[in-house]
Design a protein around this motif. Structure first.
Motif, PDB file in Angstrom:
ATOM      1  N   TYR A 105       0.838  -1.208   0.000  1.00 40.63           N
ATOM      2  CA  TYR A 105       0.000   0.000   0.000  1.00 40.63           C
ATOM      3  C   TYR A 105       0.869   1.254   0.000  1.00 40.63           C
ATOM      4  O   TYR A 105       0.588   2.246   0.664  1.00 40.63           O
ATOM      5  N   GLU A 106       1.930   1.183  -0.776  1.00 45.21           N
ATOM      6  CA  GLU A 106       2.908   2.265  -0.822  1.00 45.21           C
ATOM      7  C   GLU A 106       2.282   3.606  -1.171  1.00 45.21           C
ATOM      8  O   GLU A 106       2.743   4.659  -0.712  1.00 45.21           O
ATOM      9  N   ARG A 107       1.229   3.592  -1.977  1.00 42.67           N
ATOM     10  CA  ARG A 107       0.629   4.833  -2.447  1.00 42.67           C
ATOM     11  C   ARG A 107      -0.601   5.236  -1.641  1.00 42.67           C
ATOM     12  O   ARG A 107      -1.332   6.142  -2.037  1.00 42.67           O
ATOM     13  N   LEU A 108      -0.837   4.568  -0.523  1.00 43.88           N
ATOM     14  CA  LEU A 108      -1.957   4.915   0.336  1.00 43.88           C
ATOM     15  C   LEU A 108      -1.445   5.459   1.669  1.00 43.88           C
ATOM     16  O   LEU A 108      -0.346   5.117   2.117  1.00 43.88           O
ATOM     17  N   TYR A 109      -2.255   6.283   2.308  1.00 44.82           N
ATOM     18  CA  TYR A 109      -1.921   6.777   3.644  1.00 44.82           C
ATOM     19  C   TYR A 109      -2.189   5.655   4.638  1.00 44.82           C
ATOM     20  O   TYR A 109      -3.321   5.167   4.739  1.00 44.82           O
ATOM     21  N   MET A 110      -1.164   5.240   5.373  1.00 46.77           N
ATOM     22  CA  MET A 110      -1.302   4.104   6.287  1.00 46.77           C
ATOM     23  C   MET A 110      -0.775   4.433   7.682  1.00 46.77           C
ATOM     24  O   MET A 110      -0.223   3.569   8.367  1.00 46.77           O
ATOM     25  N   GLN A 111      -0.964   5.665   8.135  1.00 45.89           N
ATOM     26  CA  GLN A 111      -0.451   6.060   9.438  1.00 45.89           C
ATOM     27  C   GLN A 111      -1.515   6.092  10.534  1.00 45.89           C
ATOM     28  O   GLN A 111      -1.232   6.476  11.652  1.00 45.89           O
ATOM     29  N   GLY A 112      -2.757   5.707  10.192  1.00 47.20           N
ATOM     30  CA  GLY A 112      -3.798   5.690  11.216  1.00 47.20           C
ATOM     31  C   GLY A 112      -4.373   7.069  11.474  1.00 47.20           C
ATOM     32  O   GLY A 112      -4.023   8.035  10.782  1.00 47.20           O
ATOM     33  N   PRO A 113      -5.254   7.217  12.466  1.00 46.29           N
ATOM     34  CA  PRO A 113      -5.661   6.170  13.417  1.00 46.29           C
ATOM     35  C   PRO A 113      -6.519   5.092  12.759  1.00 46.29           C
ATOM     36  O   PRO A 113      -7.252   5.375  11.822  1.00 46.29           O
ATOM     37  N   PHE A 114      -6.390   3.859  13.239  1.00 44.74           N
ATOM     38  CA  PHE A 114      -7.156   2.739  12.710  1.00 44.74           C
ATOM     39  C   PHE A 114      -8.287   2.418  13.678  1.00 44.74           C
ATOM     40  O   PHE A 114      -8.062   1.862  14.754  1.00 44.74           O
ATOM     41  N   GLN A 115      -9.465   2.809  13.297  1.00 51.96           N
ATOM     42  CA  GLN A 115     -10.643   2.609  14.131  1.00 51.96           C
ATOM     43  C   GLN A 115     -11.743   1.941  13.318  1.00 51.96           C
ATOM     44  O   GLN A 115     -11.809   2.116  12.099  1.00 51.96           O
ATOM     45  N   PRO A 116     -12.619   1.182  13.967  1.00 58.15           N
ATOM     46  CA  PRO A 116     -13.735   0.568  13.232  1.00 58.15           C
ATOM     47  C   PRO A 116     -14.567   1.650  12.559  1.00 58.15           C
ATOM     48  O   PRO A 116     -14.894   2.674  13.158  1.00 58.15           O
ATOM     49  N   GLY A 117     -14.877   1.442  11.291  1.00 52.32           N
ATOM     50  CA  GLY A 117     -15.652   2.421  10.544  1.00 52.32           C
ATOM     51  C   GLY A 117     -16.967   1.839  10.080  1.00 52.32           C
ATOM     52  O   GLY A 117     -17.288   0.677  10.328  1.00 52.32           O
ATOM     53  N   THR A 118     -17.720   2.652   9.399  1.00 50.43           N
ATOM     54  CA  THR A 118     -18.987   2.212   8.837  1.00 50.43           C
ATOM     55  C   THR A 118     -18.715   1.520   7.493  1.00 50.43           C
ATOM     56  O   THR A 118     -17.643   1.711   6.904  1.00 50.43           O
TER      57      THR A 118
END
Length: 256
Positions: A105-118
């Motif tokens: 996922y080099e081209r995606l933002y992957m720094q969080g925050p990681f929370q349950p979403g809809t």
């Protein structure tokens, strides 16, 4: 002041002339040049596909690859229309994707925050595809060994379908505390299904869709950039041989 148009010239023509004049004026100001003939270019000059120098696996180990090939062959089984997912190279496609920018996922933002979403917010997992496959295939091996005393690849077709259906629905919980490699079952199934379909229909240059089997099945002509000679052929079956992005003799423009 009168707004009469000149004799024999319609208002639509005047608007057309004005628009053309504006475009030409802008082109002149920008020192634009027009291209004549067919410009020379090479596919993927700016974004080349991963260059794989081996016919073997580049990301998966042999056990992972065997399990993945068994999975893709159940997701796309061979029938009277086409070969199955394994023979079509879907697992090879996924293997090649894992060593490219998609795998991390080099081209995606992957720094969080990681929370349950809809559901509307989409995937919120911190795991990149490389991790999803490595963890997911290990968890799948744990599950089948525990419940069938076999690896997934050695199960019968009906058993494999049962396991895959359980992963898709979440009935099989690969996230249980008893697993050394926990992962959300539906998340794992979703990425495998998505990538398998991509591998079946993508350009063969990426490792899947071997011999353009899916394109031939659909009648898709492939990566042809020049359809001028077919524009007037409405409702006719053209039977065009599909072409890969890598090119072919049909890419040559006839000098007619």
């Amino acid at each position: 002041m009168s707004k009469k148009t000149l004799p024999g010239i319609t208002r639509r023509q005047i608007l057309t002339f004005s628009a053309a004049s504006a475009v030409l004026g802008a082109a002149k100001a920008a020192n634009a040049v027009s291209l004549k003939g067919t410009p020379t270019w090479s596919p993927f000059d700016s974004s080349p596909p991963p260059q794989i120098e081996t016919d073997g696996w580049v990301f998966f180990n042999d056990a992972e690859a065997a399990a993945l090939e068994a999975i893709v062959d159940r997701l796309i089984p061979a029938d009277n229309l086409s070969i199955g997912g394994k023979e079509a190279g879907c697992a090879v496609f996924i293997d090649r994707q894992m060593v490219g920018f998609y795998g991390t996922y080099e081209r995606l933002y992957m720094q969080g925050p990681f929370q349950p979403g809809t559901p509307e917010q989409g995937d919120q997992s911190p795991l990149v595809p490389q991790q999803r496959y490595r963890i997911g295939l290990a968890a799948l091996e744990e599950y089948t060994q525990k419940n069938f005393k076999k690896s997934f690849k050695d199960l019968s077709g009906d058993q494999q379908d049962e396991v895959l259906s359980g992963l898709e629905s979440g009935k099989i919980d690969l996230n249980a505390s008893s697993f050394k490699n926990p992962i959300d079952s539906t998340l794992f199934f979703a990425i495998v299904l998505k990538n398998t379909m991509e591998g079946f229909f993508a350009d063969p240059i990426y490792g899947g869709n071997r011999n353009m089997v899916s394109w031939k099945m659909l009648g898709f002509p492939g990566a042809r950039y020049d359809y001028r000679e077919y524009i007037g052929k409405h409702n006719q079956k053209l039977d065009l041989e599909p072409l890969s992005i890598s090119g072919g003799d049909a890419w040559k423009v006839s000098k007619s």
